[in-house]
Scaffold this active site. Structure first.
Site, mmCIF file in Angstrom:
data_model
loop_
_atom_site.group_PDB
_atom_site.id
_atom_site.type_symbol
_atom_site.label_atom_id
_atom_site.label_comp_id
_atom_site.label_asym_id
_atom_site.label_seq_id
_atom_site.Cartn_x
_atom_site.Cartn_y
_atom_site.Cartn_z
ATOM 1 N N ASP A 10 0.971 -1.174 0.061
ATOM 2 C CA ASP A 10 0.076 0.010 -0.024
ATOM 3 C C ASP A 10 0.914 1.283 -0.008
ATOM 4 O O ASP A 10 2.000 1.331 0.587
ATOM 5 C CB ASP A 10 -0.827 -0.134 1.307
ATOM 6 C CG ASP A 10 -1.729 1.194 1.247
ATOM 7 O OD1 ASP A 10 -2.762 1.261 0.228
ATOM 8 O OD2 ASP A 10 -1.763 2.035 2.327
ATOM 9 N N GLU A 51 1.091 -0.537 -5.201
ATOM 10 C CA GLU A 51 -0.003 0.529 -5.450
ATOM 11 C C GLU A 51 0.994 1.729 -5.587
ATOM 12 O O GLU A 51 1.177 2.329 -4.739
ATOM 13 C CB GLU A 51 -1.024 0.379 -4.394
ATOM 14 C CG GLU A 51 -2.119 1.372 -4.485
ATOM 15 C CD GLU A 51 -2.509 2.548 -3.253
ATOM 16 O OE1 GLU A 51 -3.560 3.199 -3.537
ATOM 17 O OE2 GLU A 51 -1.697 2.379 -2.268
#
Length: 853
Positions: A522, A575
């Site tokens: 993330d 990401e």
């Protein structure tokens, strides 16, 4: 910022387990007072005896007499205590007052039988006094080497035994057939000198008001960590860090217990608090292992299920109680204690693990169903989810699930992205072994498991990682570098090798201990750039004057290299929302920026997601002015290995659900959604779809109630509309998996060829996908609500006929059922730069796939 829960430990552990003879927990202060009174009496008597001795001028003789008198008195007392211990053993396993480990005493006795009451009492001489400095440091929680003064140690004249047992009335040493009552030195200290040649194996019998406990002495044990472990920790290279730090039930020197280890280099001292000592760590100081910053204590007789925290004395002398950063299990939030845990799970996914690495992820079919486990079916545990989730995902044909963060987090509204327990699956849904059961069930159903992993930041809760040992430790020492500007959290200090080790080992931990098949990392962009979401003056350039964070780059490279080396078949996914060069390039290949690649296997294509959703949100009449938003992705499609994500982030916070983003009436919205999904599945790259979007949920997702499953209830009037979209998703996955042209050459430019990419006025996109053998698939998307007859498209001349393998306008999906029932034969008329062409009827708002007949 994640709010701190109201209670650090949960309910008081004393009440349900206290023996009848024990006082009410609320009266513990009275018990302390009684103990202190006893200590004061003894101290006064000793003082008087000392004065008499000095006056007589016969110090040695009087000392022996005094010792003998004390021994006789103690012997009578200990005989009674021993009698109680043997005759009434039921007392021992129950909870004793503070400072005891009585709960697990039966386990300890299994290793060494209790001494018979007929054992001969041994005369105990007065031992060398405990140094005043040591005494004060133990009392005030600032001693870094308690094992050096407590326990048994050779001295001139024998072996000195010292115990620190606050609130105890007496302490007796038991070794073989001998029993020796130690002298009460006041303030909870007990000592005695025994005429022995070497340190024996021994136990302690401790008498409290209303209870007697027999236990091993934690301070008689050697360290449980070796030099190699400490060296690797110091170098930041311990790839199995979770096996040495944290709490580990084990057998040490023939005794069952739990080893506790924590890295706290700035602490003046660390003590252990938990259910086994009523959260009072005064009698459980830990030892510092050299200059490693690691503190260790082996506590005999306790095991799985015990709650604990580390009681840390900060550099300024203040104290803080912290959850274990390496805890492998936690209490259920809002409680925050760590839990002693050991896995007993037996895996059944050997076949899955053996074949998962047969083909690299970027050359394999990868269709991902993103799930927020707590809300997918609210109220279900890991084991209950294992009964439903694998069957549902398998029916829809997805190859993988991606679980939003599973690591423990105190605030459910963060969806798991503000982690406090990096090594513990959230206790909201069950135990770590329950989570293993779910992963195993998915594997046995043929479904891979990806997991969101959050190494970018952590919350500021004062019982977790923030200023863990009184100073910046896990976060950067520069406040501008430490504070995350968007989320009110703290960023990790990637330049500190121990912190980097903590995170790299954590990535390996999830893959090895829980058989996770991949990590979606993330917020990578927030790690890579020093000026991320910061205004001028709020950040400091790197040593080269740039905005890149070289420490974060080195960390990500090390993490990827370590995971891929240790765990064959896994994939890491970034990401990353910028155009950083080389996210999925090998770490040893340098790019134009001067950095090596980051080493990820795949990267989320955020550009494609934003552009394509922007295009679809326009009314069809205006789409021709935005045609480039659908074609631009092919300019950079092969710069990285991409995943096409329609994730949770796109269907919350006012962004609307996927179907609700589409313009027009309900029929047009569903038709546009179906056409868009088929376009996405045909576009180069892997697919990711968030739960609820597979059946055209109209409302935004909420973590409080999850998907609107009632839309699929046959009693609901529009159930067929929603079920039709779900049927399409199932068929998309089925055709996708059986058609190598759609996935085998996702990262190779010769796997894609435009047929027509500039038909903006018609809202048409058509392209060919090819597998490794050159076998094509023709994908045609028509984003206009009209039917176009005899629409000519160029095709290769080596395919004798094409048949329709998927049509999003099919009636069973809720469409108008405009389709081609018979194979379509090419005509020898060149078109769109191809030697042949076909004429198709394009259904409204649709995507059609054709394969060679």
């Amino acid at each position: 910022m994640t709010p701190s829960p109201p209670s650090p430990h949960g309910s008081d552990p004393r009440d349900p387990k206290a023996p009848k003879a024990s006082k009410d927990p609320k009266k513990v202060p009275a018990e302390k007072a009684a103990a202190k009174k006893t200590v004061a009496k003894t101290a006064t008597a000793k003082k008087a005896a000392g004065k008499k001795t000095a006056a007589a001028g016969k110090a040695a003789a009087k000392k022996a007499v005094t010792a003998k008198a004390v021994t006789k008195k103690a012997a009578a007392k200990k005989a009674t205590a021993a009698k109680k211990t043997v005759a009434k053993k039921a007392v021992t396993p129950k909870a004793a007052p503070r400072g005891s480990t009585a709960k697990k005493a039966p386990v300890e006795r299994a290793h060494e039988p209790a001494v018979e009451p007929s054992a001969e009492p041994l005369e105990v001489a007065l031992s060398p006094a405990l140094d005043a400095v040591d005494r004060e440091r133990l009392l005030h929680g600032t001693h870094h080497q308690p094992h050096a003064v407590l326990g048994a140690h050779p001295v001139p004249g024998g072996i000195v035994f010292r115990a620190f047992r606050p609130y105890a009335l007496s302490v007796t040493v038991v070794t073989g057939d001998l029993r020796a009552g130690l002298h009460d030195d006041g303030d909870g200290f007990f000592s005695g000198l025994l005429p022995l040649r070497e340190v024996p194996a021994y136990r302690l019998v401790i008498a409290y008001e209303g209870a007697v406990q027999e236990t091993e002495d934690p301070y008689r044990f050697l360290p449980t960590l070796g030099d190699l472990d400490l060296h690797l920790i110091g170098e930041g290279r311990h790839e199995e860090l979770w096996t040495v730090l944290g709490a580990h039930p084990m057998t040490h020197q023939g005794v069952s217990g739990t080893r506790f280890c924590v890295w706290a280099p700035n602490a003046r001292a660390v003590r252990l608090a938990g259910t086994f000592n009523f959260w009072d760590g005064i009698g459980y100081p830990m030892r510092a292992l050299g200059s490693s910053g690691v503190w260790e204590l082996f506590v005999p007789g306790i095991g799985e299920g015990e709650l604990y925290k580390f009681d840390i004395t900060r550099p300024d002398g203040s104290r803080t109680q912290r959850a274990d950063p390496m805890a492998r299990r936690t209490e259920t939030p809002p409680a925050t204690s760590s839990v002693v845990e050991s896995s007993h799970y037996e895996w059944g996914d050997e076949e899955w693990l053996a074949r998962r690495g047969e083909r690299p992820a970027h050359e394999a079919p990868l269709s991902i169903y993103e799930v927020h486990l707590p809300s997918w079916r609210p109220g279900l545990t890991y084991r209950q989810l294992a009964e439903q989730l694998p069957a549902y995902v398998r029916e829809l044909g997805f190859t993988h699930v991606e679980l939003m963060p599973i690591a423990e987090h105190p605030f459910g509204g963060s969806w798991g992205y503000q982690v406090t327990g990096f090594y513990a699956p959230t206790a909201r849904l069950g135990t770590p072994d329950d989570f293993r059961f779910l992963v195993d069930a998915l594997h046995r159903a043929g479904i891979g498991v990806l997991m969101d992993w959050v190494p970018a930041h952590f919350p500021r809760d004062d019982w977790a990682l923030a200023e863990f040992d009184g100073r910046t430790l896990y976060e950067h020492e520069d406040p501008l570098r430490a504070a995350h500007p968007d989320w009110g959290t703290l960023e990790f200090d990637y330049g500190r090798r121990e912190v980097r080790n903590f995170l790299v080992a954590n990535a390996v931990y999830w893959c090895e201990e829980f058989h996770i098949d991949g990590l979606r990392v993330d917020a990578v962009a927030s790690m890579l750039y020093l000026d991320y979401s910061r205004e001028p003056g709020q950040w400091t350039p790197n040593e080269h004057g740039g905005r890149e964070n070289p420490d974060a780059v080195a960390f990500l490279q090390e993490m990827n290299a370590t995971v891929y080396r240790r765990v064959p078949g896994v994939v890491t996914i970034a990401e990353e929302s910028t155009a950083w060069d080389g996210v999925t390039r090998a770490t040893h290949h340098r790019g134009p920026s001067g950095f090596g690649g980051l080493g990820f296997g795949l990267k989320w294509n955020m550009g494609w997601m934003h552009d394509s959703l922007q295009y679809m949100s326009h009314e069809p009449v205006y789409r021709k002015y935005h045609h480039g938003e659908m074609t631009f992705s092919m300019v950079y499609a092969y710069s990285e290995n991409y995943v096409l994500p329609i994730s949770h982030d796109e269907v919350v916070h006012g962004k609307k659900s996927l179907v609700s983003k589409m313009p027009g009436d309900w029929w047009q919205q569903r038709a546009s959604l179906r056409a868009y999904l088929a376009y996405m599945w045909a576009h180069p790259g892997k697919q990711l779809l968030f739960m609820g979007q597979e059946f055209a949920q109209g409302a935004e997702w909420s973590e409080e109630h999850g998907p609107d499953w009632w839309l699929l209830d046959p009693a609901y009037g529009a159930e067929a509309d929603h079920r039709g979209v779900r049927e399409l998703v199932r068929d998309l996955n089925s055709v996708y998996r059986s058609t190598p042209a759609l996935w085998e050459r996702d990262t190779s430019a010769d796997g894609f060829e435009w047929v027509v990419g500039d038909a903006a006025d018609d809202n048409v996109l058509a392209f060919l996908r090819r597998d490794a053998d050159g076998t094509p698939l023709l994908a045609v998307s028509h984003f206009s609500p009209v039917v176009r007859h005899d629409y000519r498209l160029g095709v290769p001349d080596d395919v004798p006929a094409w048949y329709e393998v998927l049509n999003t306008d099919a009636g069973r999906y809720g469409g108008s059922d405009v389709f081609h029932p018979d194979p379509v034969k090419p005509e020898p008329q060149p078109w769109h730069g191809h030697p042949a062409s076909v004429r198709l009827t394009l259904p409204p708002l649709s995507t059609v796939w054709l394969r060679p007949a």
